[in-house]
Design a protein around this motif. Structure first.
Motif, PDB file in Angstrom:
ATOM      1  N   MET A 383       0.756  -1.259   0.074  1.00  0.00           N
ATOM      2  CA  MET A 383      -0.264   0.141  -0.007  1.00  0.00           C
ATOM      3  C   MET A 383       0.782   1.114   0.235  1.00  0.00           C
ATOM      4  SD  MET A 383      -2.895  -1.144   2.643  1.00  0.00           S
ATOM      5  CE  MET A 383      -3.809   0.415   2.724  1.00  0.00           C
ATOM      6  N   MET A 387       1.032   3.953  -3.130  1.00  0.00           N
ATOM      7  CA  MET A 387       0.305   5.325  -2.734  1.00  0.00           C
ATOM      8  C   MET A 387       1.389   6.272  -3.394  1.00  0.00           C
ATOM      9  SD  MET A 387      -2.461   5.875  -1.407  1.00  0.00           S
ATOM     10  CE  MET A 387      -3.790   4.952  -0.497  1.00  0.00           C
ATOM     11  N   THR A 413      -3.992  -0.965  -4.651  1.00  0.00           N
ATOM     12  CA  THR A 413      -3.719  -0.485  -3.168  1.00  0.00           C
ATOM     13  C   THR A 413      -5.001  -0.977  -2.556  1.00  0.00           C
ATOM     14  OG1 THR A 413      -5.022   1.519  -3.695  1.00  0.00           O
ATOM     15  CG2 THR A 413      -2.541   1.768  -3.927  1.00  0.00           C
TER      16      THR A 413
END
Length: 533
Positions: A383, A387, A413
């Motif tokens: 994640m 990001m 994600t």
């Protein structure tokens, strides 16, 4: 020194996967299906609410909810959920899991219907009524978190316990998907039945009166799956671990589980008395013994869930703004109000189908092989990576021709949130705390998560607002705000990796071995029987 386990609990730990396991998954899981539907369907209709109640037809662009109103509509259910998690989590340890389970479902059914019937003579009164009912809807939803997790963990065998608890939580993915599908069906039906022009072509006609039915039907549908499982919830017996270790009724525990497992089990009241009267099993939540044994564990479960939900809920709530930024959803002025719901629902359903739902079931498949710790650490890591990969070259992704890769990475994600901490933060608190405090501690951990969700709902909805007037004038928001939000979320996910180090591994162990409830003597300050990672 470990004492001999109760026979009824040994039978549960060693039981092969049977029909009652799947029944429990469906009954508890349908609650989570409803929870997810009710929490996330609001993001599908917020733009419609803005067009219905805040449009000035003299303006060149459709109306939208003011930032403070949008934050309230999206976040008020989360506030109710936080309160419900704390209250019903505590109540589940005081009155029993089964007694409280029906209360939460009844609140959810009533408030789902009431949300769709929100009334008033003005925009302010309608939105205020909607927020009132969604708060209490969230209150009922909140109770489902600790109760569903605790019931499933106490019913499951130790070999596949993680998969069973994760399967209950995985129904959340189907709830999110169902919300999109219902919104697609309702908006498509109304859009074809009442063909309205675009806002740019005819401002008044682009918002047919029937549009007011669309959001109400979508919200009210959440009562259907909850209502269908109420009878089944009431027929479930109380868990043997609560009956024996908290209520101290060995006979009732043996009777209930004999029916469930189809075996003859002996009532061992003397053993129950010995376990429950042991001073090591009497400490309270606010005692030094609890702090020594489980303080770091509770810090780990609360902090990781808090950080995860900041990222997860803010992603869900402002993903329609992200889709607008990359032109996946056209400017509002180019569509009528009902068709805009259809386009938002289509985009969010695609994300749910391709990433959210598969992520949950990857966790179900691998959690008892890889373990909770590895999956949670891996999820937070990817994640973080995705990001930053979205945020740093953000303006590159918003160029025409690069949109599809933006959506792919954005979907990943979600995949690693669900094949990662979004599932494991739900599973672990149901395993590592004593039976008499299990529901309470899970409720506290879940409430910390909802506090993070509130930060996402109230904070990041403001952060995602466009700072570029030219973009606003074209009918869509975002740009600077979303990019900075993604950078902050990447940092939050990295912190999630750090705090995961406090979370113990619970794979393959009996609940009583994990919590130390089988220990005859444990000196204060020696820690729990949880094996280190």
């Amino acid at each position: 020194m470990a004492r001999e386990q109760l026979g009824v609990l040994t039978a549960l730990d060693a039981a092969k996967t049977q029909w009652y396991h799947f029944t429990a998954i469906v009954i508890a899981g349908m609650g989570f299906f409803t929870d997810a539907y009710d929490l996330f369907c609001i993001s599908l209709v917020t733009k419609l609410l803005g067009r219905i109640y805040y449009t000035d037809i003299t303006s060149p662009k459709p109306g939208s909810l003011p930032p403070n109103v949008a934050a309230a509509v999206n976040g008020v259910a989360l506030c109710g959920t936080l309160a419900g998690q704390l209250f019903f989590g505590w109540l589940g340890d005081k009155l029993g899991r089964k007694k409280v389970y029906g209360m939460t479902l009844a609140v959810m059914v009533i408030c789902s219907v009431a949300s769709g019937l929100s009334f008033g003579k003005s925009a302010t009164s309608v939105i205020s009524t909607l927020c009132f009912f969604r708060f209490w809807l969230g209150f009922g939803i909140g109770g489902d978190y600790p109760l569903s997790a605790t019931i499933m963990s106490e019913y499951a065998n130790k070999k596949t316990r993680g998969a069973f608890i994760a399967a209950v939580f995985a129904m959340q993915g189907f709830g999110i998907l169902a919300g999109g599908i219902v919104a697609l069906a309702v908006s498509s039906a109304f859009d074809h039945a009442f063909k309205a022009p675009t806002y740019a072509a005819d401002r008044a006609a682009s918002l047919p009166p029937q549009a007011d039915y669309v959001w109400r039907i979508i919200l009210m549908f959440g009562a259907v799956p909850a209502g269908l499982t109420y009878y089944s919830r009431m027929k479930m017996p109380e868990t043997a671990r609560y009956t024996a270790l908290v209520a101290k009724n060995a006979k009732q525990a043996a009777h209930d589980m004999s029916k469930v497992l189809n075996v003859d089990l002996e009532a061992e009241q003397e053993k129950v008395n010995a376990i429950t009267e042991d001073s090591a099993n009497k400490f309270g939540l606010f005692s030094r013994q609890f702090l020594a044994r489980h303080g770091l564990h509770l810090l780990g479960t609360t902090s990781t869930w808090f950080l995860l939900d900041i990222a997860f809920y803010s992603q869900n709530l402002f993903q329609k703004d992200i889709f607008t930024a990359i032109n996946w959803i056209p400017p509002a002025a180019t569509m009528n109000a009902i068709h805009e719901v259809y386009r938002i629902a289509r985009a969010q359903t695609l994300i749910a189908l391709l990433s959210t739902v598969p992520g949950y079931w990857f966790t179900v498949a691998f959690i008892d092989r890889m373990g909770r710790f590895k999956i949670q650490m891996m999820g937070f890591f990817f994640m973080t990576v995705f990001m930053f990969a979205l945020a740093i070259p953000y303006h590159h992704w918003t160029l025409k021709g690069n949109h599809i890769w933006f959506v792919v990475m954005y979907a990943l994600t979600f995949f690693f949130a669900n094949f990662g901490p979004n599932a494991t933060t739900f599973v672990v608190p149901a395993e590592i705390f004593p039976a008499r405090l299990r529901s309470t501690c899970h409720g506290i951990s879940a409430a910390a998560g909802k506090a993070g969700a509130i930060v996402g709902a109230f904070g990041f909805l403001y952060a995602a607002q466009s700072k570029d007037p030219a973009k606003v004038d074209k009918g869509y928001s975002t740009g600077i705000g979303v990019r900075n939000s993604l950078i902050v979320l990447g940092c939050i996910n990295f912190l999630g990796m750090v705090f995961t180090l406090l979370v113990p591994e619970s794979k393959g162990q009996s609940l009583e071995d994990l919590t130390g409830e089988n220990e005859e003597e444990v000196s204060a300050g020696t820690g729990t029987a949880v094996n280190p990672v």
